[in-house]
Design an enzyme around this catalytic site. Structure first.
Site, PDB file in Angstrom:
ATOM      1  N   THR A 186       0.844  -1.195   0.000  1.00 16.46           N
ATOM      2  CA  THR A 186       0.000   0.000   0.000  1.00 16.46           C
ATOM      3  C   THR A 186       0.877   1.242   0.000  1.00 16.46           C
ATOM      4  O   THR A 186       1.982   1.223   0.554  1.00 16.46           O
ATOM      5  CB  THR A 186      -0.918   0.015   1.242  1.00 16.46           C
ATOM      6  OG1 THR A 186      -1.551   1.285   1.339  1.00 16.46           O
ATOM      7  CG2 THR A 186      -0.158  -0.241   2.529  1.00 16.46           C
TER       8      THR A 186
ATOM      9  N   GLU B   6       0.340   3.505   1.808  1.00 16.31           N
ATOM     10  CA  GLU B   6       0.386   3.855   3.241  1.00 16.31           C
ATOM     11  C   GLU B   6       1.685   3.446   3.912  1.00 16.31           C
ATOM     12  O   GLU B   6       2.009   3.976   4.972  1.00 16.31           O
ATOM     13  CB  GLU B   6      -0.761   3.163   3.979  1.00 16.31           C
ATOM     14  CG  GLU B   6      -2.117   3.712   3.687  1.00 16.31           C
ATOM     15  CD  GLU B   6      -2.690   4.505   4.855  1.00 16.31           C
ATOM     16  OE1 GLU B   6      -3.397   5.466   4.573  1.00 16.31           O
ATOM     17  OE2 GLU B   6      -2.430   4.163   6.028  1.00 16.31           O
TER      18      GLU B   6
ATOM     19  N   ARG C 262      -4.021   4.360  13.488  1.00  9.34           N
ATOM     20  CA  ARG C 262      -4.143   4.503  12.035  1.00  9.34           C
ATOM     21  C   ARG C 262      -3.092   3.663  11.311  1.00  9.34           C
ATOM     22  O   ARG C 262      -3.306   3.205  10.186  1.00  9.34           O
ATOM     23  CB  ARG C 262      -3.975   5.973  11.664  1.00  9.34           C
ATOM     24  CG  ARG C 262      -4.311   6.285  10.231  1.00  9.34           C
ATOM     25  CD  ARG C 262      -3.115   6.609   9.381  1.00  9.34           C
ATOM     26  NE  ARG C 262      -3.400   6.438   7.971  1.00  9.34           N
ATOM     27  CZ  ARG C 262      -3.939   7.331   7.178  1.00  9.34           C
ATOM     28  NH1 ARG C 262      -4.271   8.489   7.625  1.00  9.34           N
ATOM     29  NH2 ARG C 262      -4.143   7.068   5.907  1.00  9.34           N
TER      30      ARG C 262
ATOM     31  N   GLN D 130      -3.799  18.523   2.728  1.00  9.27           N
ATOM     32  CA  GLN D 130      -3.028  17.313   2.432  1.00  9.27           C
ATOM     33  C   GLN D 130      -3.308  16.852   1.004  1.00  9.27           C
ATOM     34  O   GLN D 130      -4.413  17.008   0.510  1.00  9.27           O
ATOM     35  CB  GLN D 130      -3.351  16.198   3.450  1.00  9.27           C
ATOM     36  CG  GLN D 130      -4.773  15.689   3.490  1.00  9.27           C
ATOM     37  CD  GLN D 130      -5.731  16.559   4.302  1.00  9.27           C
ATOM     38  OE1 GLN D 130      -5.607  17.770   4.361  1.00  9.27           O
ATOM     39  NE2 GLN D 130      -6.738  15.938   4.897  1.00  9.27           N
TER      40      GLN D 130
ATOM     41  N   ARG E 284      -2.976  14.007  -2.344  1.00  6.54           N
ATOM     42  CA  ARG E 284      -2.900  12.620  -2.786  1.00  6.54           C
ATOM     43  C   ARG E 284      -2.742  12.599  -4.302  1.00  6.54           C
ATOM     44  O   ARG E 284      -3.222  13.507  -4.993  1.00  6.54           O
ATOM     45  CB  ARG E 284      -4.184  11.853  -2.433  1.00  6.54           C
ATOM     46  CG  ARG E 284      -4.484  11.717  -0.947  1.00  6.54           C
ATOM     47  CD  ARG E 284      -3.471  10.833  -0.230  1.00  6.54           C
ATOM     48  NE  ARG E 284      -3.871  10.552   1.150  1.00  6.54           N
ATOM     49  CZ  ARG E 284      -3.568  11.331   2.194  1.00  6.54           C
ATOM     50  NH1 ARG E 284      -2.867  12.439   2.028  1.00  6.54           N
ATOM     51  NH2 ARG E 284      -3.963  10.984   3.409  1.00  6.54           N
TER      52      ARG E 284
ATOM     53  N   ARG F 146       1.995  12.507  -0.877  1.00  9.18           N
ATOM     54  CA  ARG F 146       2.266  11.093  -1.177  1.00  9.18           C
ATOM     55  C   ARG F 146       2.371  10.948  -2.689  1.00  9.18           C
ATOM     56  O   ARG F 146       1.391  10.762  -3.379  1.00  9.18           O
ATOM     57  CB  ARG F 146       1.071  10.317  -0.633  1.00  9.18           C
ATOM     58  CG  ARG F 146       1.112   8.853  -0.820  1.00  9.18           C
ATOM     59  CD  ARG F 146      -0.276   8.289  -0.560  1.00  9.18           C
ATOM     60  NE  ARG F 146      -0.455   7.824   0.790  1.00  9.18           N
ATOM     61  CZ  ARG F 146      -1.649   7.422   1.259  1.00  9.18           C
ATOM     62  NH1 ARG F 146      -2.732   7.456   0.513  1.00  9.18           N
ATOM     63  NH2 ARG F 146      -1.749   6.999   2.492  1.00  9.18           N
TER      64      ARG F 146
END
Ligand code: UGA
Length: 338
Positions: free
Chosen positions: A120, A122, A148, A219, A221, A305
């Site tokens: 992931t 993440e 999280r 934030q 993405r 990210r």
């Protein structure tokens, strides 16, 4: 070349999207799949190259072992990929996402089968590199009270275990989806945190709720169209014995790097183009909400990210082209069609 592919969790977002691409592009490939629900693969049931079994992977060990033996490439896709659940039920994330998948990986080792495992985006956590590289970027997560990170760290450890088995001969590929979005992402349900961000925003508008920007929505993405994401997976299967073997691939679109606030504005703008929903979109406000209020105190966010995709470009010949706006338009057309 004929290939038999096993997809555990075939009824999820990635599984359901991947089945469509394989059946369309690869006339010699056959798919075996298991899931609790068949909603997202309903349209393929009855297809001669798609064999669906309804079941729970936790209870179906014999079926899974038999199919691992029979197939060439195994996708263990069962997991819950929703940050609200990482915070509210971390043990479920570990038990399902880690423990059950570890068993499957070990059966792949035993039967010498190629495992294609979803890592992931993440895993890179709160790393502040401009872009994340599969070979050099560090994984940065918070303390244990920030639950999280149980998803990221479960995936991280499974990745390390697969890598270690690889050193003893296991054939594998790890792929890291970066915020894939598509028609099958999540169901539209009226619950804050019930789905990932884009579906959540669409759901809020449909249900007459305001759009909430967690922590102000600055934030960012990199949103990636799921049709292009699964195209990378088809390329991985094609090259399982060559370029894709024992490799890790970020699968994301670095060009689609948007803040959550920009995503909210774009989504509202696009919904206004649907006459049946224009009034709801006009009434919808974009408001800020504190992350602890939205998710609980176990939450921490990722500011930026961005994937480096040199591996995918060079070894898979993969390059994403679909813009965020095009994806949003396609997804809205799917959900707001009536
Ligand atoms: C997701 C999930 O962990 C997994 O689906 C996956 O592994 C990974 O990212 C990925 O797809 O690459 P995240 O991007 O944080 O993590 O998930 P979302 O729920 O889509 O949230 C994106 C951002 O929107 C977060 O900053 C979140 O706080 C924010 N958000 C979400 C809002 O501002 N408002 C909302 O109503 C929902």
């Amino acid at each position: 070349m004929t290939k038999k592919i096993l997809i555990l969790g075939v009824g999820g977002f990635i599984g359901g999207t991947l089945v469509g691409s394989i059946l369309e592009q690869k006339p010699d490939w056959e798919i075996y799949g298991m899931d609790l629900s068949h909603d997202k693969v309903q349209e393929f049931i009855g297809h001669e190259r798609f064999h669906f079994t309804q079941g729970n992977i936790i209870e179906q060990e014999d079926w899974i072992k038999e199919h691992i033996e029979k197939c060439d490439v195994i996708f263990p896709l069962v997991a819950i990929a929703n940050p609200a659940v990482y915070v509210s039920n971390p043990l479920l994330i570990f038990e399902l996402g880690f423990e059950e998948n570890l068993k499957i990986i070990r059966w792949c080792v035993e039967h010498k089968k190629h495992v294609v495992f979803p890592s992931t985006s993440e895993v890179y956590g709160m790393n502040d590199d401009d872009e994340f590289c599969e070979e050099t970027s560090n994984f940065v997560t918070g303390p244990v009270n920030k639950t999280r990170w149980i998803y990221a760290t479960s995936k991280q450890l499974l990745g390390r275990i697969i890598y270690a088995y690889g050193e003893q001969g296991l054939n594998y590929t790890l792929f890291r989806p970066f915020n894939w979005i598509g028609e099958k992402l999540d169901n539209i349900i009226d619950k804050p945190g019930g789905s990932r961000v884009l579906t959540q925003f669409i759901s809020n508008v449909i249900h007459g709720k305001d759009i909430q920007l967690v922590g102000g929505g600055l934030q960012k993405r990199c949103f990636t169209d799921s049709s292009e994401g699964v195209d990378a997976l088809v390329r991985i299967i094609d090259r399982a014995d060559s370029e894709a073997n024992r490799r890790v691939f970020n699968i994301g679109n670095p060009e689609n790097n948007y803040s959550i606030k920009e995503l909210a504005e774009m989504t509202l703008e696009e919904i206004k183009k649907f006459p049946a929903y224009a009034e709801k979109a006009n009434k919808c406000k974009i408001v800020d909400i504190d992350s602890a209020e939205y998710y609980g105190s176990g939450y921490q966010d990722v500011k930026s990210r961005v994937p480096a995709i040199r591996n995918a470009k060079e070894l898979l010949g993969w390059e994403p082209k679909i813009t965020l706006r095009e994806s949003v338009q396609k997804i809205l057309a799917y959900h707001l069609k009536d």
